[in-house]
Design an enzyme around this catalytic site. Structure first.
Site, PDB file in Angstrom:
ATOM      1  N   ASP A 153       0.841  -1.197   0.000  1.00  7.45           N
ATOM      2  CA  ASP A 153       0.000   0.000   0.000  1.00  7.45           C
ATOM      3  C   ASP A 153       0.877   1.248   0.000  1.00  7.45           C
ATOM      4  OD1 ASP A 153      -2.230  -1.636   0.179  1.00  7.45           O
ATOM      5  OD2 ASP A 153      -2.280  -1.543   2.366  1.00  7.45           O
ATOM      6  N   LYS A 154       0.342   2.331  -0.478  1.00 10.21           N
ATOM      7  CA  LYS A 154       1.085   3.596  -0.552  1.00 10.21           C
ATOM      8  C   LYS A 154       1.765   3.947   0.765  1.00 10.21           C
ATOM      9  CE  LYS A 154       0.387   8.586  -1.173  1.00 10.21           C
ATOM     10  NZ  LYS A 154      -0.592   9.658  -1.468  1.00 10.21           N
TER      11      LYS A 154
END
Length: 331
Positions: A153-154
């Site tokens: 995830d970012k």
């Protein structure tokens, strides 16, 4: 989280140059708004995209700029210069610093910082890990997804492997599918976790909030094992091992057992139960407290077992220290 089961598709579509489209507004559109009339004439484009082109003056009405709400009465000449959407354009190399943990002719292991998007997508068409990889190793332009076989995830930091050849990519995908890739995370969760355990619960798209994932009956099988590393002020530091790699898996699984990740803006809990100083530390941290700390796999060519370790980034280490951690187990 990793998504190895997805079909690998070429990231680099061919995008042609746009050519002007000349149209005449039909009499039947008299009294309509320009965007409505244009959507009838060009149904292959969404109305929202046509509206954007009108606002950005890529559409002229009798040679002059207009607005989406401009009325048409039939017979007007409309010229449209279609614009390629970022999702339809080839992704370009960008000079973005990479923390490379390992590199050889077959693969590349990167320690991804929090805040870096892995693959271009809605709202993040540039400035991604993929763009950085294309700059670092231009030959990745010939590999689907520039060799990316799983994701983080970012706002999750840590280790991620990239294939540099088609052979390596195929082999790594098979290892992920066979659940032989070792992925270990450090996760800080709310509440006191009594002991280690396992969450085996299917993960799929949330039935109502479609941008979220959830434990759902029709989801894909997912298994997360966890051990207690350290108990802190209102929180517990866990070591999580993935057997599967579903989107947001650790975040969803921990929430499902009543221990959401600290700082998680989507699945996280409230900080009210924390001491005041701890609440302030979490507020400053500003992301989910999740770090991919260990990665192990079989080298695609040599068949040697390889493993890498990435220490906690400074922001997460500082958060743990603010919560009273002694740091022996995660340093």
């Amino acid at each position: 989280m990793a998504k190895p089961e997805e079909k690998l598709v070429d990231y680099n579509p061919n995008a042609g140059e746009s050519k002007p489209i000349d149209l005449i507004v039909p009499e039947g559109s008299a009294g309509s708004r320009l965007d409505q009339a244009l959507h009838l004439l060009l149904p292959e484009y969404s109305r929202s995209r046509l509206q954007a082109w009108i606002r950005e003056q890529w559409v002229t009405l009798d040679g002059t700029a207009a607005t989406p709400k401009t009325k048409v009465w039939g017979g007007e000449r409309v010229t449209v210069l279609p614009q390629v959407h970022p999702s339809e354009s080839p992704f370009l190399p960008e000079e973005i610093a990479l923390d490379i943990v390992h590199e050889d002719e077959q693969l590349l292991v990167v320690n991804k910082p929090a805040g870096l998007v892995v693959h271009p997508g809605s709202g993040n068409w540039q400035g991604t890990l993929l763009n950085a990889l294309l700059h670092h190793a231009p030959q990745l332009a010939g590999i689907p997804r520039a060799g990316i076989v799983h994701r983080l995830d970012k706002d999750t930091s840590g280790l991620l492997v990239v294939a540099k050849t088609l052979t390596a990519q195929t082999d790594l995908v098979r290892q992920l599918q066979a659940r032989s890739v070792k992925r270990e995370y450090l996760a800080l969760v709310y509440g006191e976790v009594g002991r280690g355990g396992m969450v085996e619960a299917p993960v799929g798209r949330h039935p109502v909030q479609r941008t979220r994932m959830a434990v759902v009956a029709g989801g894909r099988p997912a298994v997360t094992r966890y051990q207690v590393v350290e108990r802190l002020a209102g929180c517990t530091l866990l070591r999580c091992r993935l057997e599967t790699g579903r989107t947001h898996q650790i975040r969803v699984h921990m929430q499902s057992i009543g221990h959401p990740l600290v700082g998680d803006p989507v699945y996280g809990g409230r900080t009210a139960a924390l001491p005041a100083a701890a609440r302030e530390a979490v507020r400053r941290f500003g992301r989910q407290a999740l770090h991919a700390t260990r990665l192990g796999l079989i080298h695609p060519l040599s068949r040697e077992a390889m493993e890498w370790h990435a220490p906690l980034p400074q922001d997460m280490a500082q958060l743990l220290e603010a919560l009273g951690s002694v740091g022996k187990e995660w340093a």
